[in-house]
Design an enzyme around this catalytic site. Structure first.
Site, PDB file in Angstrom:
ATOM      1  N   ASP A 225       0.867  -1.182   0.000  1.00  0.00           N
ATOM      2  CA  ASP A 225       0.000   0.000   0.000  1.00  0.00           C
ATOM      3  C   ASP A 225       0.904   1.233   0.000  1.00  0.00           C
ATOM      4  OD1 ASP A 225      -1.869   1.954   0.416  1.00  0.00           O
ATOM      5  OD2 ASP A 225      -2.445   1.297   2.429  1.00  0.00           O
TER       6      ASP A 225
ATOM      7  N   ASP B  95      -3.489   2.545  -5.448  1.00  0.00           N
ATOM      8  CA  ASP B  95      -2.283   2.531  -4.606  1.00  0.00           C
ATOM      9  C   ASP B  95      -2.137   1.262  -3.768  1.00  0.00           C
ATOM     10  OD1 ASP B  95      -4.286   3.087  -2.792  1.00  0.00           O
ATOM     11  OD2 ASP B  95      -3.012   4.379  -1.567  1.00  0.00           O
ATOM     12  N   GLU B  96      -2.835   0.204  -4.152  1.00  0.00           N
ATOM     13  CA  GLU B  96      -2.700  -1.045  -3.408  1.00  0.00           C
ATOM     14  C   GLU B  96      -2.618  -2.232  -4.365  1.00  0.00           C
ATOM     15  OE1 GLU B  96      -5.686  -1.563  -0.341  1.00  0.00           O
ATOM     16  OE2 GLU B  96      -5.639   0.591   0.075  1.00  0.00           O
TER      17      GLU B  96
HETATM   18 MG   LIG Z   1      -2.378   4.094   0.450  1.00  0.00          MG
END
Ligand SMILES: [Mg+2]
Length: 421
Positions: A13, A109-110
């Site tokens: 993340d 974002d993961e």
């Molecule tokens: Mg994040």
């Protein structure tokens, strides 16, 4: 269900993603509290993402600009740059993929990866290699938090333990110790409503949650989700159901008289269209296409591999997939030695997102052309479905000799798939 004895899954993340990309791209923002806002020049708006410096001063994602300014008067507000974030996402993913294959992109974002046997034995080393590569090839101001555990859910929880820029490894033999001090808010899948229900059932903390039985959680949830959570928390190899399958791919061994680059190219188009059809039937879009070729120089030469992949803008129509395939072939044509015979080949559509929840949506400019190709593809699907065979295709459709004999394989069943990345 299998219970892994080593860490098998990684969850990554990025920390304060949008704000850290701004800081990487614009040196003047580094070290300062940054808040990303949707538009320039309006005051009645909110901070959609903030840097770690802003977070440290109490600013939160999704906070009114007025409130953020009150807490942190020196906050620098920057309008969002979606195209920059999309390009950063692509660049970061290809750097990660150079270290470890990406199993699924969960959001901008993961992402999550499955560890190879070698990485399972040295998880800290894997984390260091990912972080080093990102820092060297993209930039040191974009950092990520990494969790590793027996399954994806535990890896995700572990990843939150040491933000920003941390690495948390939960070895199966150490479980469930690290889970016990957590609160239900830390567990993805336990929302407000479930917390209330658990409380009513007399389950108020992690210790009592872990002391339940799978059937009990199934009853509290009212469906299989509760039971799956039980198995996940207890470290079983819980794989996500249909909505998060990893990839659609097809591969094929070519007959000896069908091994020229031209024949292989034609065959790969056919395999890709078949995979894309299955993907559409499953209700998915893909953000990456991979092509791998296994070739020989001369009839008795050693079999060697070539592989390439590239990102696509979350698509599912034939035109977009075939155009991406063409770009991969152009790469292959320049990189393959002369006089090769293609023995086997395969295509894989990956980084899937369900049609209903295209998480990268806000960054997409789904232009008219794309929509037109989606309609063309849907019309072709209907015709082919009606006649039960391929009557319409984009470009030539020449099945290899022997027909398309159900060469259905998944990427994970291809020997040494990772070697081809
Ligand atoms: Mg994040």
């Amino acid at each position: 269900m299998r219970k892994p004895e080593q860490v098998e899954q990684l969850y990554l993340d990025f920390d304060g993603f949008f704000a850290s990309i701004e800081q990487q791209a614009r040196p003047g923002l580094r070290g300062r509290p940054v808040g990303v806002v949707p538009f320039d020049g309006t005051s009645h708006t909110c901070v959609i993402a903030c840097s770690k410096e802003a977070k440290a001063r109490g600013v939160k994602n999704i906070m009114n600009v007025e409130d953020a300014r009150a807490i942190c008067p020196e906050i620098v507000l920057v309008p969002q740059s979606p195209d920059l974030y999309r390009r950063a996402h692509n660049a970061l993913l290809s750097e990660i993929a150079a270290v470890i294959p990406i199993e699924a992109v969960k959001s901008i974002d993961e992402l999550t990866c499955r560890l190879s046997a070698r990485d399972r034995a040295a998880p800290h080393d894997l984390s260091r290699r990912i972080k080093q590569r990102l820092a060297r090839h993209v930039g040191p101001h974009i950092t990520c938090s990494i969790g590793m555990a027996a399954n994806r859910q535990l890896a995700k929880i572990a990843g939150k333990m040491d933000k920003p820029d941390g690495t948390t490894i939960w070895h199966p033999q150490d479980m469930p110790g690290p889970l016990l001090p957590l609160s239900f808010e830390d567990i993805p899948g336990i929302g407000k409503r479930m917390r209330r229900r658990l409380c009513l059932a007399g389950i108020g903390d992690m210790t009592s949650l872990l002391a339940t039985e799978p059937k009990q959680l199934r009853a509290i949830w009212g469906n299989v989700t509760g039971e799956r959570l039980w198995y996940a928390l207890h470290g079983y190899d819980v794989r996500a159901g249909g909505s998060s399958r990893g990839m659609y791919g097809h591969g094929r061994v070519l007959p000896p008289d069908f091994r020229t680059l031209k024949d292989a190219h034609g065959c790969s188009r056919l395999l890709l269209v078949k995979a894309a059809r299955r993907m559409r039937r499953g209700g998915f879009y893909a953000a990456r296409l991979a092509l791998w070729l296994s070739f020989r120089i001369g009839p008795v030469g050693r079999e060697q591999g070539w592989g390439g992949s590239l990102t696509m803008p979350i698509v599912h129509d034939d035109q977009a997939c075939l155009a991406a395939l063409q770009r991969l072939w152009e790469r292959a044509w320049t990189e393959l030695p002369r006089g090769v015979g293609i023995v086997r080949l395969g295509v894989t559509l990956m980084e899937l997102s369900p049609a209903g929840e295209r998480q990268l949506d806000m960054l997409l400019d789904d232009d008219r052309l794309r929509l037109k190709w989606e309609r063309v593809t849907a019309a072709a699907d209907r015709l082919n479905m009606k006649y039960g065979r391929t009557v319409v295709s984009l470009g030539p459709w020449t099945p290899p000799p022997g027909g398309y004999a159900g060469g259905k394989i998944s990427y994970t069943r291809i020997p040494h798939a990772e070697d081809f990345w």
